[in-house]
Design a protein around this motif. Structure first.
Motif, PDB file in Angstrom:
ATOM      1  N   GLU A 281       0.823  -1.208   0.000  1.00  0.00           N
ATOM      2  CA  GLU A 281       0.000   0.000   0.000  1.00  0.00           C
ATOM      3  C   GLU A 281       0.862   1.264   0.000  1.00  0.00           C
ATOM      4  O   GLU A 281       0.570   2.233  -0.714  1.00  0.00           O
ATOM      5  N   GLN A 282       1.944   1.235   0.796  1.00  0.00           N
ATOM      6  CA  GLN A 282       2.797   2.411   0.907  1.00  0.00           C
ATOM      7  C   GLN A 282       3.521   2.721  -0.395  1.00  0.00           C
ATOM      8  O   GLN A 282       3.823   3.878  -0.693  1.00  0.00           O
ATOM      9  N   TRP A 283       3.811   1.694  -1.173  1.00  0.00           N
ATOM     10  CA  TRP A 283       4.493   1.918  -2.448  1.00  0.00           C
ATOM     11  C   TRP A 283       3.597   2.700  -3.391  1.00  0.00           C
ATOM     12  O   TRP A 283       4.036   3.629  -4.065  1.00  0.00           O
ATOM     13  N   TRP A 284       2.353   2.289  -3.460  1.00  0.00           N
ATOM     14  CA  TRP A 284       1.410   3.038  -4.305  1.00  0.00           C
ATOM     15  C   TRP A 284       1.240   4.468  -3.789  1.00  0.00           C
ATOM     16  O   TRP A 284       1.060   5.404  -4.572  1.00  0.00           O
ATOM     17  N   GLY A 285       1.298   4.628  -2.465  1.00  0.00           N
ATOM     18  CA  GLY A 285       1.167   5.972  -1.901  1.00  0.00           C
ATOM     19  C   GLY A 285       2.270   6.893  -2.381  1.00  0.00           C
ATOM     20  O   GLY A 285       2.015   8.036  -2.768  1.00  0.00           O
ATOM     21  N   LEU A 286       3.509   6.409  -2.371  1.00  0.00           N
ATOM     22  CA  LEU A 286       4.624   7.229  -2.847  1.00  0.00           C
ATOM     23  C   LEU A 286       4.518   7.462  -4.353  1.00  0.00           C
ATOM     24  O   LEU A 286       4.752   8.578  -4.835  1.00  0.00           O
ATOM     25  N   GLN A 287       4.148   6.435  -5.090  1.00  0.00           N
ATOM     26  CA  GLN A 287       4.041   6.563  -6.545  1.00  0.00           C
ATOM     27  C   GLN A 287       3.017   7.628  -6.924  1.00  0.00           C
ATOM     28  O   GLN A 287       3.296   8.489  -7.771  1.00  0.00           O
ATOM     29  N   ARG A 288       1.852   7.602  -6.315  1.00  0.00           N
ATOM     30  CA  ARG A 288       0.831   8.582  -6.707  1.00  0.00           C
ATOM     31  C   ARG A 288       1.216  10.002  -6.271  1.00  0.00           C
ATOM     32  O   ARG A 288       0.922  10.975  -6.958  1.00  0.00           O
ATOM     33  N   TYR A 289       1.910  10.103  -5.122  1.00  0.00           N
ATOM     34  CA  TYR A 289       2.382  11.422  -4.701  1.00  0.00           C
ATOM     35  C   TYR A 289       3.349  11.994  -5.729  1.00  0.00           C
ATOM     36  O   TYR A 289       3.281  13.179  -6.081  1.00  0.00           O
ATOM     37  N   LEU A 290       4.264  11.157  -6.201  1.00  0.00           N
ATOM     38  CA  LEU A 290       5.268  11.633  -7.153  1.00  0.00           C
ATOM     39  C   LEU A 290       4.633  12.035  -8.475  1.00  0.00           C
ATOM     40  O   LEU A 290       5.051  13.010  -9.102  1.00  0.00           O
ATOM     41  N   TYR A 291       3.615  11.298  -8.907  1.00  0.00           N
ATOM     42  CA  TYR A 291       2.908  11.690 -10.129  1.00  0.00           C
ATOM     43  C   TYR A 291       2.104  12.967  -9.915  1.00  0.00           C
ATOM     44  O   TYR A 291       1.968  13.785 -10.834  1.00  0.00           O
ATOM     45  N   TYR A 292       1.578  13.145  -8.706  1.00  0.00           N
ATOM     46  CA  TYR A 292       0.853  14.387  -8.431  1.00  0.00           C
ATOM     47  C   TYR A 292       1.799  15.583  -8.501  1.00  0.00           C
ATOM     48  O   TYR A 292       1.438  16.653  -8.990  1.00  0.00           O
ATOM     49  N   GLU A 293       3.019  15.377  -8.023  1.00  0.00           N
ATOM     50  CA  GLU A 293       4.016  16.441  -8.108  1.00  0.00           C
ATOM     51  C   GLU A 293       4.322  16.800  -9.562  1.00  0.00           C
ATOM     52  O   GLU A 293       4.700  17.928  -9.866  1.00  0.00           O
ATOM     53  N   LYS A 294       4.154  15.851 -10.458  1.00  0.00           N
ATOM     54  CA  LYS A 294       4.344  16.095 -11.890  1.00  0.00           C
ATOM     55  C   LYS A 294       3.066  16.628 -12.541  1.00  0.00           C
ATOM     56  O   LYS A 294       3.019  16.830 -13.757  1.00  0.00           O
ATOM     57  N   ASN A 295       2.031  16.804 -11.735  1.00  0.00           N
ATOM     58  CA  ASN A 295       0.735  17.282 -12.203  1.00  0.00           C
ATOM     59  C   ASN A 295       0.090  16.315 -13.201  1.00  0.00           C
ATOM     60  O   ASN A 295      -0.685  16.724 -14.077  1.00  0.00           O
ATOM     61  N   ASP A 296       0.409  15.031 -13.068  1.00  0.00           N
ATOM     62  CA  ASP A 296      -0.190  14.003 -13.920  1.00  0.00           C
ATOM     63  C   ASP A 296      -1.417  13.435 -13.189  1.00  0.00           C
ATOM     64  O   ASP A 296      -1.370  12.340 -12.622  1.00  0.00           O
ATOM     65  N   ILE A 297      -2.500  14.201 -13.211  1.00  0.00           N
ATOM     66  CA  ILE A 297      -3.695  13.852 -12.450  1.00  0.00           C
ATOM     67  C   ILE A 297      -4.325  12.554 -12.968  1.00  0.00           C
ATOM     68  O   ILE A 297      -4.810  11.735 -12.183  1.00  0.00           O
ATOM     69  N   LYS A 298      -4.280  12.367 -14.262  1.00  0.00           N
ATOM     70  CA  LYS A 298      -4.852  11.147 -14.846  1.00  0.00           C
ATOM     71  C   LYS A 298      -4.151   9.912 -14.307  1.00  0.00           C
ATOM     72  O   LYS A 298      -4.800   8.903 -13.991  1.00  0.00           O
ATOM     73  N   ARG A 299      -2.816   9.972 -14.206  1.00  0.00           N
ATOM     74  CA  ARG A 299      -2.057   8.828 -13.692  1.00  0.00           C
ATOM     75  C   ARG A 299      -2.336   8.619 -12.205  1.00  0.00           C
ATOM     76  O   ARG A 299      -2.430   7.479 -11.740  1.00  0.00           O
ATOM     77  N   VAL A 300      -2.480   9.712 -11.460  1.00  0.00           N
ATOM     78  CA  VAL A 300      -2.811   9.603 -10.037  1.00  0.00           C
ATOM     79  C   VAL A 300      -4.139   8.876  -9.861  1.00  0.00           C
ATOM     80  O   VAL A 300      -4.270   7.985  -9.020  1.00  0.00           O
ATOM     81  N   ALA A 301      -5.130   9.254 -10.687  1.00  0.00           N
ATOM     82  CA  ALA A 301      -6.441   8.614 -10.603  1.00  0.00           C
ATOM     83  C   ALA A 301      -6.344   7.125 -10.920  1.00  0.00           C
ATOM     84  O   ALA A 301      -6.960   6.290 -10.247  1.00  0.00           O
ATOM     85  N   ALA A 302      -5.545   6.786 -11.941  1.00  0.00           N
ATOM     86  CA  ALA A 302      -5.384   5.369 -12.317  1.00  0.00           C
ATOM     87  C   ALA A 302      -4.748   4.572 -11.176  1.00  0.00           C
ATOM     88  O   ALA A 302      -5.148   3.427 -10.906  1.00  0.00           O
ATOM     89  N   ILE A 303      -3.772   5.168 -10.494  1.00  0.00           N
ATOM     90  CA  ILE A 303      -3.123   4.486  -9.369  1.00  0.00           C
ATOM     91  C   ILE A 303      -4.117   4.285  -8.230  1.00  0.00           C
ATOM     92  O   ILE A 303      -4.167   3.220  -7.603  1.00  0.00           O
ATOM     93  N   LEU A 304      -4.930   5.300  -7.965  1.00  0.00           N
ATOM     94  CA  LEU A 304      -5.934   5.177  -6.910  1.00  0.00           C
ATOM     95  C   LEU A 304      -6.967   4.108  -7.247  1.00  0.00           C
ATOM     96  O   LEU A 304      -7.401   3.350  -6.368  1.00  0.00           O
ATOM     97  N   GLU A 305      -7.361   4.041  -8.516  1.00  0.00           N
ATOM     98  CA  GLU A 305      -8.308   2.999  -8.937  1.00  0.00           C
ATOM     99  C   GLU A 305      -7.731   1.612  -8.669  1.00  0.00           C
ATOM    100  O   GLU A 305      -8.437   0.710  -8.200  1.00  0.00           O
ATOM    101  N   GLU A 306      -6.440   1.452  -8.967  1.00  0.00           N
ATOM    102  CA  GLU A 306      -5.786   0.156  -8.744  1.00  0.00           C
ATOM    103  C   GLU A 306      -5.646  -0.122  -7.246  1.00  0.00           C
ATOM    104  O   GLU A 306      -5.877  -1.239  -6.786  1.00  0.00           O
TER     105      GLU A 306
END
Length: 460
Positions: free
Chosen positions: A230-255
Protein backbone atom coordinates in the motif's frame (compact mmCIF):
# COMPACT_ATOMS: atom_id res chain seq x y z
CA UNK A 1 40.98 -27.92 18.24
CA UNK A 2 37.24 -28.45 17.89
CA UNK A 3 35.30 -26.33 15.41
CA UNK A 4 31.63 -25.42 15.73
CA UNK A 5 29.29 -24.30 12.99
CA UNK A 6 26.07 -22.91 14.39
CA UNK A 7 22.66 -24.38 13.63
CA UNK A 8 19.61 -22.46 12.42
CA UNK A 9 17.99 -23.08 15.81
CA UNK A 10 20.16 -20.28 17.14
CA UNK A 11 18.77 -17.75 14.66
CA UNK A 12 16.25 -15.45 16.28
CA UNK A 13 15.43 -12.62 13.89
CA UNK A 14 13.92 -9.42 15.18
CA UNK A 15 11.66 -7.44 12.86
CA UNK A 16 11.50 -3.68 12.81
CA UNK A 17 9.38 -1.42 10.65
CA UNK A 18 11.61 1.48 9.76
CA UNK A 19 10.41 4.93 10.66
CA UNK A 20 11.01 6.25 7.14
CA UNK A 21 7.89 8.11 6.05
CA UNK A 22 6.71 10.72 3.61
CA UNK A 23 3.99 13.31 3.99
CA UNK A 24 1.54 14.20 1.23
CA UNK A 25 0.29 17.33 2.93
CA UNK A 26 -3.10 19.01 2.59
CA UNK A 27 -2.03 21.05 -0.42
CA UNK A 28 -0.61 18.03 -2.19
CA UNK A 29 -3.86 16.25 -3.03
CA UNK A 30 -6.59 18.78 -2.68
CA UNK A 31 -9.02 17.50 -0.09
CA UNK A 32 -6.97 14.79 0.96
CA UNK A 33 -5.72 14.54 4.40
CA UNK A 34 -2.13 14.54 4.49
CA UNK A 35 -1.58 11.25 4.31
CA UNK A 36 1.93 9.75 6.09
CA UNK A 37 2.97 6.16 4.95
CA UNK A 38 5.99 3.75 5.75
CA UNK A 39 7.63 2.74 2.49
CA UNK A 40 10.64 0.83 3.88
CA UNK A 41 10.63 -2.97 4.06
CA UNK A 42 10.88 -4.70 7.41
CA UNK A 43 14.41 -4.61 8.84
CA UNK A 44 15.66 -8.00 9.94
CA UNK A 45 18.18 -7.88 12.78
CA UNK A 46 19.83 -11.29 12.87
CA UNK A 47 21.51 -12.91 15.82
CA UNK A 48 25.31 -13.11 15.37
CA UNK A 49 24.91 -16.53 13.82
CA UNK A 50 22.23 -15.79 11.21
CA UNK A 51 24.62 -15.13 8.36
CA UNK A 52 26.46 -18.43 8.81
CA UNK A 53 23.14 -20.30 8.88
CA UNK A 54 22.12 -18.51 5.69
CA UNK A 55 25.37 -19.61 4.07
CA UNK A 56 24.43 -23.22 4.72
CA UNK A 57 21.11 -22.78 2.96
CA UNK A 58 22.51 -21.15 -0.21
CA UNK A 59 25.23 -22.33 -2.57
CA UNK A 60 28.36 -20.23 -2.20
CA UNK A 61 29.23 -17.97 -5.09
CA UNK A 62 32.64 -16.81 -3.85
CA UNK A 63 35.99 -18.43 -3.21
CA UNK A 64 36.37 -16.89 0.23
CA UNK A 65 37.63 -19.27 2.87
CA UNK A 66 35.81 -18.33 6.03
CA UNK A 67 37.51 -19.42 9.25
CA UNK A 68 35.40 -21.45 11.67
CA UNK A 69 34.29 -20.34 15.10
CA UNK A 70 36.20 -22.21 17.80
CA UNK A 71 34.33 -24.10 20.52
CA UNK A 72 35.28 -21.84 23.42
CA UNK A 73 34.37 -18.70 21.44
CA UNK A 74 31.11 -20.27 20.35
CA UNK A 75 30.17 -21.01 23.96
CA UNK A 76 30.85 -17.44 25.09
CA UNK A 77 28.97 -15.91 22.17
CA UNK A 78 26.10 -18.28 22.81
CA UNK A 79 25.98 -17.29 26.49
CA UNK A 80 25.89 -13.60 25.51
CA UNK A 81 23.09 -14.29 23.07
CA UNK A 82 21.03 -16.05 25.74
CA UNK A 83 21.47 -13.08 28.06
CA UNK A 84 20.41 -10.70 25.29
CA UNK A 85 17.37 -12.84 24.48
CA UNK A 86 16.40 -12.61 28.16
CA UNK A 87 16.79 -8.79 27.91
CA UNK A 88 19.74 -8.78 30.26
CA UNK A 89 21.53 -6.40 27.96
CA UNK A 90 24.13 -5.03 30.34
CA UNK A 91 25.14 -8.55 31.26
CA UNK A 92 25.37 -9.50 27.58
CA UNK A 93 27.49 -6.44 26.78
CA UNK A 94 29.76 -7.32 29.72
CA UNK A 95 30.26 -10.83 28.36
CA UNK A 96 31.14 -9.46 24.93
CA UNK A 97 33.54 -6.93 26.43
CA UNK A 98 35.26 -9.66 28.40
CA UNK A 99 35.52 -11.87 25.33
CA UNK A 100 36.92 -9.02 23.26
CA UNK A 101 39.38 -7.76 25.87
CA UNK A 102 40.37 -11.02 27.55
CA UNK A 103 40.87 -13.01 24.39
CA UNK A 104 42.27 -9.96 22.65
CA UNK A 105 41.37 -8.71 19.21
CA UNK A 106 44.50 -10.27 17.85
CA UNK A 107 43.56 -13.76 19.00
CA UNK A 108 40.02 -13.76 17.51
CA UNK A 109 39.83 -14.64 13.85
CA UNK A 110 37.92 -12.45 11.41
CA UNK A 111 34.72 -14.49 11.51
CA UNK A 112 34.72 -14.59 15.30
CA UNK A 113 35.19 -10.82 15.41
CA UNK A 114 32.43 -10.34 12.85
CA UNK A 115 30.02 -12.35 14.99
CA UNK A 116 31.16 -10.52 18.11
CA UNK A 117 30.42 -7.11 16.56
CA UNK A 118 27.20 -8.42 15.09
CA UNK A 119 26.05 -9.32 18.59
CA UNK A 120 27.05 -5.86 19.88
CA UNK A 121 25.02 -4.32 17.05
CA UNK A 122 22.00 -6.47 17.81
CA UNK A 123 21.97 -5.43 21.47
CA UNK A 124 22.54 -1.74 20.76
CA UNK A 125 19.84 -1.75 18.13
CA UNK A 126 17.36 -3.38 20.50
CA UNK A 127 18.13 -0.59 22.98
CA UNK A 128 17.63 2.00 20.20
CA UNK A 129 21.25 3.09 20.47
CA UNK A 130 21.49 3.45 16.73
CA UNK A 131 24.84 5.22 16.47
CA UNK A 132 26.54 2.52 18.53
CA UNK A 133 24.73 -0.14 16.50
CA UNK A 134 26.03 1.47 13.30
CA UNK A 135 29.59 1.50 14.59
CA UNK A 136 29.31 -2.19 15.45
CA UNK A 137 27.91 -3.08 12.03
CA UNK A 138 30.66 -1.11 10.32
CA UNK A 139 33.15 -3.18 12.29
CA UNK A 140 31.44 -6.34 11.01
CA UNK A 141 32.04 -5.46 7.35
CA UNK A 142 35.63 -4.40 8.05
CA UNK A 143 36.54 -7.99 8.84
CA UNK A 144 38.18 -9.89 5.96
CA UNK A 145 37.11 -13.31 4.78
CA UNK A 146 33.60 -13.22 6.21
CA UNK A 147 30.85 -14.89 4.16
CA UNK A 148 29.61 -12.69 1.32
CA UNK A 149 26.03 -13.19 2.48
CA UNK A 150 26.93 -11.87 5.90
CA UNK A 151 28.71 -8.87 4.40
CA UNK A 152 25.79 -8.07 2.08
CA UNK A 153 23.15 -8.50 4.78
CA UNK A 154 25.11 -6.27 7.11
CA UNK A 155 25.52 -3.54 4.49
CA UNK A 156 21.79 -3.61 3.85
CA UNK A 157 21.16 -3.28 7.57
CA UNK A 158 23.63 -0.38 7.75
CA UNK A 159 21.73 1.40 4.99
CA UNK A 160 18.47 0.89 6.83
CA UNK A 161 19.92 2.18 10.08
CA UNK A 162 20.99 5.35 8.28
CA UNK A 163 17.36 5.69 7.22
CA UNK A 164 16.22 5.25 10.83
CA UNK A 165 18.59 8.08 11.78
CA UNK A 166 17.24 10.14 8.84
CA UNK A 167 20.73 10.26 7.33
CA UNK A 168 19.38 9.57 3.87
CA UNK A 169 22.48 10.59 1.92
CA UNK A 170 24.67 7.97 3.59
CA UNK A 171 21.82 5.50 3.52
CA UNK A 172 21.46 5.82 -0.25
CA UNK A 173 25.22 5.62 -0.79
CA UNK A 174 25.54 2.38 1.19
CA UNK A 175 22.46 0.99 -0.50
CA UNK A 176 23.95 1.69 -3.93
CA UNK A 177 27.11 -0.20 -2.90
CA UNK A 178 24.88 -3.09 -1.86
CA UNK A 179 23.06 -2.98 -5.22
CA UNK A 180 26.39 -3.07 -7.07
CA UNK A 181 27.52 -6.12 -5.11
CA UNK A 182 24.20 -7.85 -5.80
CA UNK A 183 24.56 -7.21 -9.51
CA UNK A 184 28.11 -8.55 -9.52
CA UNK A 185 26.79 -11.73 -7.90
CA UNK A 186 23.94 -11.79 -10.46
CA UNK A 187 21.37 -11.78 -7.68
CA UNK A 188 18.01 -10.03 -7.76
CA UNK A 189 17.98 -7.22 -5.17
CA UNK A 190 14.23 -7.66 -4.65
CA UNK A 191 11.34 -5.23 -4.80
CA UNK A 192 11.73 -4.19 -1.18
CA UNK A 193 15.25 -2.92 -1.80
CA UNK A 194 14.12 -0.85 -4.78
CA UNK A 195 11.32 0.60 -2.67
CA UNK A 196 13.81 1.52 0.05
CA UNK A 197 16.06 3.20 -2.53
CA UNK A 198 13.04 5.11 -3.86
CA UNK A 199 12.29 6.26 -0.33
CA UNK A 200 15.85 7.50 0.06
CA UNK A 201 15.76 9.48 -3.17
CA UNK A 202 12.39 10.93 -2.17
CA UNK A 203 13.87 12.17 1.09
CA UNK A 204 16.78 13.66 -0.87
CA UNK A 205 14.22 15.41 -3.10
CA UNK A 206 15.41 13.55 -6.18
CA UNK A 207 11.84 12.83 -7.27
CA UNK A 208 12.68 11.48 -10.73
CA UNK A 209 14.89 8.73 -9.33
CA UNK A 210 12.39 8.09 -6.55
CA UNK A 211 9.66 7.52 -9.14
CA UNK A 212 11.93 5.33 -11.27
CA UNK A 213 12.73 2.93 -8.44
CA UNK A 214 9.30 2.79 -6.81
CA UNK A 215 7.93 1.76 -10.20
CA UNK A 216 10.57 -0.97 -10.44
CA UNK A 217 9.36 -2.30 -7.08
CA UNK A 218 5.68 -2.14 -8.04
CA UNK A 219 6.20 -3.70 -11.46
CA UNK A 220 8.27 -6.49 -9.93
CA UNK A 221 5.41 -7.43 -7.61
CA UNK A 222 2.76 -7.18 -10.30
CA UNK A 223 4.72 -9.36 -12.74
CA UNK A 224 4.87 -12.05 -10.08
CA UNK A 225 1.16 -11.82 -9.36
CA UNK A 226 1.70 -10.15 -5.99
CA UNK A 227 -0.16 -7.12 -4.65
CA UNK A 228 2.20 -4.15 -4.25
CA UNK A 229 2.47 -2.75 -0.77
CA UNK A 230 0.00 0.00 0.00
CA UNK A 231 2.80 2.41 0.91
CA UNK A 232 4.49 1.92 -2.45
CA UNK A 233 1.41 3.04 -4.30
CA UNK A 234 1.17 5.97 -1.90
CA UNK A 235 4.62 7.23 -2.85
CA UNK A 236 4.04 6.56 -6.55
CA UNK A 237 0.83 8.58 -6.71
CA UNK A 238 2.38 11.42 -4.70
CA UNK A 239 5.27 11.63 -7.15
CA UNK A 240 2.91 11.69 -10.13
CA UNK A 241 0.85 14.39 -8.43
CA UNK A 242 4.02 16.44 -8.11
CA UNK A 243 4.34 16.10 -11.89
CA UNK A 244 0.73 17.28 -12.20
CA UNK A 245 -0.19 14.00 -13.92
CA UNK A 246 -3.69 13.85 -12.45
CA UNK A 247 -4.85 11.15 -14.85
CA UNK A 248 -2.06 8.83 -13.69
CA UNK A 249 -2.81 9.60 -10.04
CA UNK A 250 -6.44 8.61 -10.60
CA UNK A 251 -5.38 5.37 -12.32
CA UNK A 252 -3.12 4.49 -9.37
CA UNK A 253 -5.93 5.18 -6.91
CA UNK A 254 -8.31 3.00 -8.94
CA UNK A 255 -5.79 0.16 -8.74
CA UNK A 256 -5.12 0.74 -5.04
CA UNK A 257 -8.83 0.56 -4.21
CA UNK A 258 -9.06 -2.94 -5.66
CA UNK A 259 -6.98 -4.19 -2.73
CA UNK A 260 -6.99 -1.50 -0.03
CA UNK A 261 -10.49 -0.23 0.73
CA UNK A 262 -9.91 2.95 2.71
CA UNK A 263 -11.93 6.12 2.96
CA UNK A 264 -8.94 8.33 2.20
CA UNK A 265 -8.50 6.70 -1.20
CA UNK A 266 -12.17 7.17 -2.15
CA UNK A 267 -11.93 10.84 -1.20
CA UNK A 268 -8.68 11.29 -3.09
CA UNK A 269 -10.07 9.60 -6.19
CA UNK A 270 -13.17 11.79 -6.11
CA UNK A 271 -10.90 14.84 -5.82
CA UNK A 272 -8.87 13.71 -8.83
CA UNK A 273 -12.02 13.20 -10.91
CA UNK A 274 -13.10 16.71 -9.92
CA UNK A 275 -9.78 18.10 -11.15
CA UNK A 276 -10.32 16.31 -14.46
CA UNK A 277 -13.87 17.74 -14.68
CA UNK A 278 -15.33 14.23 -14.50
CA UNK A 279 -18.20 15.33 -12.28
CA UNK A 280 -20.31 12.19 -12.61
CA UNK A 281 -17.37 9.97 -11.68
CA UNK A 282 -16.50 12.24 -8.76
CA UNK A 283 -20.05 11.96 -7.44
CA UNK A 284 -20.25 8.20 -8.03
CA UNK A 285 -16.97 7.68 -6.19
CA UNK A 286 -18.10 9.66 -3.18
CA UNK A 287 -21.43 7.85 -3.29
CA UNK A 288 -19.61 4.50 -3.13
CA UNK A 289 -17.82 5.67 0.01
CA UNK A 290 -21.08 6.96 1.48
CA UNK A 291 -22.93 3.71 0.83
CA UNK A 292 -20.16 1.84 2.65
CA UNK A 293 -20.63 4.06 5.69
CA UNK A 294 -17.16 5.57 5.28
CA UNK A 295 -18.27 9.21 5.33
CA UNK A 296 -18.71 10.21 8.94
CA UNK A 297 -17.48 13.78 9.32
CA UNK A 298 -19.89 16.64 8.75
CA UNK A 299 -17.75 18.20 6.01
CA UNK A 300 -17.63 14.89 4.12
CA UNK A 301 -21.41 14.47 4.31
CA UNK A 302 -22.09 18.07 3.30
CA UNK A 303 -19.67 17.69 0.39
CA UNK A 304 -21.59 14.57 -0.65
CA UNK A 305 -24.80 16.62 -0.64
CA UNK A 306 -23.23 19.37 -2.74
CA UNK A 307 -22.04 16.80 -5.27
CA UNK A 308 -25.59 15.48 -5.58
CA UNK A 309 -26.87 19.03 -6.05
CA UNK A 310 -24.25 19.68 -8.73
CA UNK A 311 -25.53 16.60 -10.57
CA UNK A 312 -29.13 17.82 -10.17
CA UNK A 313 -30.13 15.06 -7.78
CA UNK A 314 -31.52 17.24 -4.96
CA UNK A 315 -33.60 14.46 -3.41
CA UNK A 316 -30.49 12.41 -2.62
CA UNK A 317 -28.77 15.53 -1.30
CA UNK A 318 -31.69 16.17 1.03
CA UNK A 319 -31.70 12.57 2.26
CA UNK A 320 -27.98 12.74 3.11
CA UNK A 321 -28.41 16.01 4.99
CA UNK A 322 -31.62 14.95 6.74
CA UNK A 323 -30.09 11.72 7.99
CA UNK A 324 -26.88 13.47 9.05
CA UNK A 325 -28.66 16.22 10.98
CA UNK A 326 -31.01 13.79 12.71
CA UNK A 327 -28.13 11.53 13.75
CA UNK A 328 -26.05 14.46 14.98
CA UNK A 329 -23.28 13.85 12.45
CA UNK A 330 -24.09 17.21 10.85
CA UNK A 331 -24.61 20.18 13.22
CA UNK A 332 -28.08 21.70 12.92
CA UNK A 333 -26.71 25.17 12.13
CA UNK A 334 -28.66 27.79 10.26
CA UNK A 335 -26.50 27.24 7.18
CA UNK A 336 -26.89 23.45 7.17
CA UNK A 337 -30.64 23.67 7.73
CA UNK A 338 -30.83 26.15 4.87
CA UNK A 339 -29.02 23.73 2.52
CA UNK A 340 -31.42 20.99 3.59
CA UNK A 341 -34.43 23.22 3.04
CA UNK A 342 -33.21 24.29 -0.38
CA UNK A 343 -32.53 20.67 -1.33
CA UNK A 344 -36.07 19.63 -0.41
CA UNK A 345 -37.39 22.61 -2.34
CA UNK A 346 -35.40 21.74 -5.47
CA UNK A 347 -36.73 18.19 -5.14
CA UNK A 348 -40.27 19.64 -5.18
CA UNK A 349 -40.77 18.50 -1.60
CA UNK A 350 -42.16 21.83 -0.41
CA UNK A 351 -43.82 20.50 2.73
CA UNK A 352 -40.49 19.08 3.84
CA UNK A 353 -38.61 22.23 2.87
CA UNK A 354 -40.75 24.61 4.94
CA UNK A 355 -40.00 23.35 8.48
CA UNK A 356 -36.26 23.20 7.73
CA UNK A 357 -36.20 26.73 6.39
CA UNK A 358 -38.27 27.90 9.39
CA UNK A 359 -35.65 26.45 11.75
CA UNK A 360 -32.84 27.93 9.64
CA UNK A 361 -34.41 31.39 9.66
CA UNK A 362 -35.10 31.26 13.40
CA UNK A 363 -31.37 30.69 14.02
CA UNK A 364 -30.26 33.52 11.72
CA UNK A 365 -29.83 37.17 12.68
CA UNK A 366 -29.97 38.24 9.03
CA UNK A 367 -32.94 38.77 6.77
CA UNK A 368 -31.79 36.66 3.82
CA UNK A 369 -33.19 33.37 5.13
CA UNK A 370 -36.51 34.98 6.00
CA UNK A 371 -36.69 36.23 2.43
CA UNK A 372 -36.12 32.71 1.09
CA UNK A 373 -38.65 31.32 3.55
CA UNK A 374 -41.19 33.84 2.29
CA UNK A 375 -40.60 32.60 -1.25
CA UNK A 376 -41.20 28.99 -0.17
CA UNK A 377 -44.40 29.98 1.63
CA UNK A 378 -45.55 31.70 -1.56
CA UNK A 379 -44.85 28.52 -3.58
CA UNK A 380 -47.03 26.61 -1.10
CA UNK A 381 -49.85 29.19 -1.32
CA UNK A 382 -49.35 30.22 2.31
CA UNK A 383 -49.72 33.91 1.54
CA UNK A 384 -50.08 35.30 5.07
CA UNK A 385 -46.96 33.47 6.21
CA UNK A 386 -45.16 34.66 3.09
CA UNK A 387 -46.06 38.28 3.86
CA UNK A 388 -44.92 38.01 7.48
CA UNK A 389 -41.68 36.29 6.52
CA UNK A 390 -40.77 39.02 4.01
CA UNK A 391 -41.66 41.72 6.51
CA UNK A 392 -39.32 40.02 9.01
CA UNK A 393 -36.66 39.89 6.33
CA UNK A 394 -36.77 43.64 5.82
CA UNK A 395 -36.72 44.28 9.57
CA UNK A 396 -33.57 42.19 9.97
CA UNK A 397 -32.01 43.60 6.80
CA UNK A 398 -28.87 42.51 4.95
CA UNK A 399 -30.79 41.20 1.91
CA UNK A 400 -28.85 40.21 -1.19
CA UNK A 401 -31.80 40.87 -3.51
CA UNK A 402 -34.30 43.22 -1.87
CA UNK A 403 -35.99 43.61 -5.28
CA UNK A 404 -36.83 39.89 -5.30
CA UNK A 405 -38.17 40.17 -1.76
CA UNK A 406 -40.45 43.04 -2.85
CA UNK A 407 -41.75 40.92 -5.70
CA UNK A 408 -42.62 38.07 -3.32
CA UNK A 409 -44.20 40.54 -0.91
CA UNK A 410 -46.23 42.08 -3.74
CA UNK A 411 -47.49 38.68 -4.94
CA UNK A 412 -48.38 37.57 -1.40
CA UNK A 413 -50.35 40.79 -0.77
CA UNK A 414 -52.03 40.56 -4.16
CA UNK A 415 -53.30 37.07 -3.31
CA UNK A 416 -54.49 38.42 0.05
CA UNK A 417 -56.29 41.14 -1.93
CA UNK A 418 -54.22 43.87 -0.30
CA UNK A 419 -53.93 45.65 -3.59
CA UNK A 420 -52.72 49.04 -2.39
CA UNK A 421 -49.97 47.51 -0.32
CA UNK A 422 -49.10 45.10 -3.14
CA UNK A 423 -48.79 48.06 -5.50
CA UNK A 424 -46.29 49.72 -3.15
CA UNK A 425 -44.19 46.57 -3.07
CA UNK A 426 -44.16 46.21 -6.86
CA UNK A 427 -43.19 49.86 -7.25
CA UNK A 428 -40.18 49.25 -4.99
CA UNK A 429 -39.20 46.30 -7.20
CA UNK A 430 -39.48 48.59 -10.26
CA UNK A 431 -36.44 50.48 -9.01
CA UNK A 432 -34.20 47.52 -9.81
CA UNK A 433 -33.03 46.84 -13.36
CA UNK A 434 -33.17 43.12 -12.65
CA UNK A 435 -36.80 43.11 -11.57
CA UNK A 436 -38.41 46.11 -13.25
CA UNK A 437 -39.88 44.19 -16.20
CA UNK A 438 -41.36 41.52 -13.97
CA UNK A 439 -42.69 44.15 -11.55
CA UNK A 440 -44.18 46.14 -14.44
CA UNK A 441 -45.99 43.06 -15.73
CA UNK A 442 -47.40 42.39 -12.29
CA UNK A 443 -48.60 45.95 -11.88
CA UNK A 444 -50.34 45.76 -15.26
CA UNK A 445 -51.85 42.41 -14.40
CA UNK A 446 -53.01 43.71 -11.04
CA UNK A 447 -54.65 46.77 -12.65
CA UNK A 448 -56.53 44.52 -15.07
CA UNK A 449 -57.61 42.22 -12.26
CA UNK A 450 -58.85 45.12 -10.14
CA UNK A 451 -60.77 46.47 -13.16
CA UNK A 452 -62.25 43.04 -13.81
CA UNK A 453 -63.39 42.72 -10.22
CA UNK A 454 -64.95 46.22 -10.31
CA UNK A 455 -66.78 45.30 -13.51
CA UNK A 456 -68.22 42.23 -11.84
CA UNK A 457 -69.46 44.33 -8.96
CA UNK A 458 -71.23 46.69 -11.37
CA UNK A 459 -72.96 43.83 -13.11
CA UNK A 460 -74.32 42.58 -9.80
Amino acid sequence: MSEYHLSTSKVRPVLLNLACSFSLGVAALMALPVVSSSLAPALQMDSPFAAQAAEKEKPKRSTRRTPAIRAKIFEKLNAAQEAADAKRYNEAIGMLNELRDKEGRGSLNSYELANLYNMYAFIYFTQEKYEQALDAYRNVVKQPDIPEAMELNTKYTIAQLYFVKEDYKNGVNVLLEWFKAKQEMQEDPGAGAYALLAQGYYQLKDLDRALKYIEVAINDYQKRGKVPKEQWWGLQRYLYYEKNDIKRVAAILEETLKYYQKKAYWLQLSAMYNEMKLDRKATATMEAAYEQGLLEKDKELINMAYLYLSQEVPYKAAKVLDKGIKSGAIPATSKNLEILGNSWRQAQEIKRAIPEMEKAAAKSDKGELWSRLGSIYLDNDEFEKAEKAIESAFRKGDLKRPDSAYLVLGMARFNLQKYAEAKKAFKEALKSEKSKDYAKNWLEFMEREIARQEALKDEV
